[in-house]
Scaffold this active site. Structure first.
Site, PDB file in Angstrom:
ATOM      1  N   CYS A  41       0.810  -1.224   0.000  1.00 42.70           N
ATOM      2  CA  CYS A  41       0.000   0.000   0.000  1.00 42.70           C
ATOM      3  C   CYS A  41       0.840   1.270   0.000  1.00 42.70           C
ATOM      4  O   CYS A  41       0.544   2.225  -0.721  1.00 42.70           O
ATOM      5  CB  CYS A  41      -0.983  -0.001   1.165  1.00 42.70           C
ATOM      6  SG  CYS A  41      -0.197  -0.131   2.790  1.00 42.70           S
TER       7      CYS A  41
ATOM      8  N   HIS B  87      -1.897   0.686   7.355  1.00 45.17           N
ATOM      9  CA  HIS B  87      -2.398   0.604   5.983  1.00 45.17           C
ATOM     10  C   HIS B  87      -2.749   2.001   5.492  1.00 45.17           C
ATOM     11  O   HIS B  87      -3.080   2.889   6.284  1.00 45.17           O
ATOM     12  CB  HIS B  87      -3.622  -0.314   5.930  1.00 45.17           C
ATOM     13  CG  HIS B  87      -4.032  -0.673   4.541  1.00 45.17           C
ATOM     14  ND1 HIS B  87      -3.246  -1.454   3.712  1.00 45.17           N
ATOM     15  CD2 HIS B  87      -5.132  -0.353   3.820  1.00 45.17           C
ATOM     16  CE1 HIS B  87      -3.861  -1.597   2.551  1.00 45.17           C
ATOM     17  NE2 HIS B  87      -5.003  -0.935   2.592  1.00 45.17           N
TER      18      HIS B  87
ATOM     19  N   HIS C 207      -6.031   1.271  -2.980  1.00 41.82           N
ATOM     20  CA  HIS C 207      -5.014   0.771  -2.064  1.00 41.82           C
ATOM     21  C   HIS C 207      -4.573  -0.607  -2.529  1.00 41.82           C
ATOM     22  O   HIS C 207      -5.185  -1.189  -3.432  1.00 41.82           O
ATOM     23  CB  HIS C 207      -5.556   0.715  -0.632  1.00 41.82           C
ATOM     24  CG  HIS C 207      -6.720  -0.213  -0.480  1.00 41.82           C
ATOM     25  ND1 HIS C 207      -6.673  -1.364   0.266  1.00 41.82           N
ATOM     26  CD2 HIS C 207      -7.973  -0.173  -1.005  1.00 41.82           C
ATOM     27  CE1 HIS C 207      -7.842  -1.983   0.210  1.00 41.82           C
ATOM     28  NE2 HIS C 207      -8.652  -1.277  -0.558  1.00 41.82           N
TER      29      HIS C 207
END
Length: 164
Positions: A67, A120, A136
Site C-alpha cells: 500500500c 495501511h 489501495h
C-alpha cells in the site's frame, strides 16, 4: 506640480498598481487550482494504472506492491517524494477530517491489533453521495478500490492527510 495634483497622481498610480496586483493574484490563484487539479488527476491515474497488481509485503513493482509503495509511486509521478512506509507517510501533510476528504487525499488505517498504529494506507479517488472511494493495495485482492463507509474500513479508519 502642486501638492493636490501630486497627491491625485500618486493615488492614481497606486490604484492602477492595486488593480494590476489583484488581477495577477486572481489569475495565479486560478492557474494554481488548475495545476493542483491536474496533479491530483495524475496521482490517481498512476495509482489506477496499478489496478490488479498483486499485493506483496515490501513490494515496489508491478509484479507485486504494498500500500505505501502505491502511494510512493503515485505521488512521485508528480515530483513529490514521500516516505516509503505508511507510518512515515501518515506524518506528512495537513490533517483532514473524514467529512472533508477530497480526491487525492491520503487515508490511513489501523488494521492490526493496535487501534493507534497506522498499518495501511490509500488514496482517495472519488467523493460522491455514494461515499468516499479510495485505491489501495489489499493483501487479499491486490490493488483495488473500496468504499470508506464499508464496516471494515470505517472501523479501521484513523485519519486523512492532504499533501497537495
Amino acid at each position: 506640480m502642486n501638492k493636490g495634483l501630486r497627491e491625485n497622481y500618486s493615488k492614481g498610480i497606486l490604484g492602477v498598481f492595486f488593480i494590476f496586483a489583484l488581477g495577477l493574484a486572481l489569475s495565479s490563484c486560478s492557474s494554481t487550482k488548475k495545476i493542483r487539479k491536474q496533479n491530483i488527476e495524475k496521482v490517481i491515474a498512476t495509482a489506477k494504472s496499478y489496478r490488479g497488481t498483486p499485493y506483496r509485503y515490501g513490494g515496489t513493482t508491478r509484479s507485486g506492491i504494498d500500500c505505501s509503495a502505491l502511494i510512493f509511486h503515485s505521488y512521485n509521478s508528480i515530483g513529490i517524494n514521500l516516505p516509503r512506509t505508511s507510518a512515515e507517510q501518515s506524518k506528512v501533510g495537513k490533517n483532514v477530517p473524514a467529512r472533508n476528504l477530497q480526491k487525492g487525499d491520503l487515508v490511513f488505517f489501523a488494521t492490526g491489533k493496535s487501534r493507534r498504529q497506522v498499518t495501511h494506507s490509500g488514496i482517495v479517488t472519488e467523493v460522491s453521495p455514494r461515499g468516499v472511494y479510495f485505491i489501495h493495495s489489499s493483501t487479499s485482492l491486490g490493488v483495488t478500490e473500496d468504499n470508506l463507509s464499508t464496516p471494515y474500513w470505517n472501523k479501521a479508519f484513523r485519519f486523512g492527510k492532504r499533501v497537495l
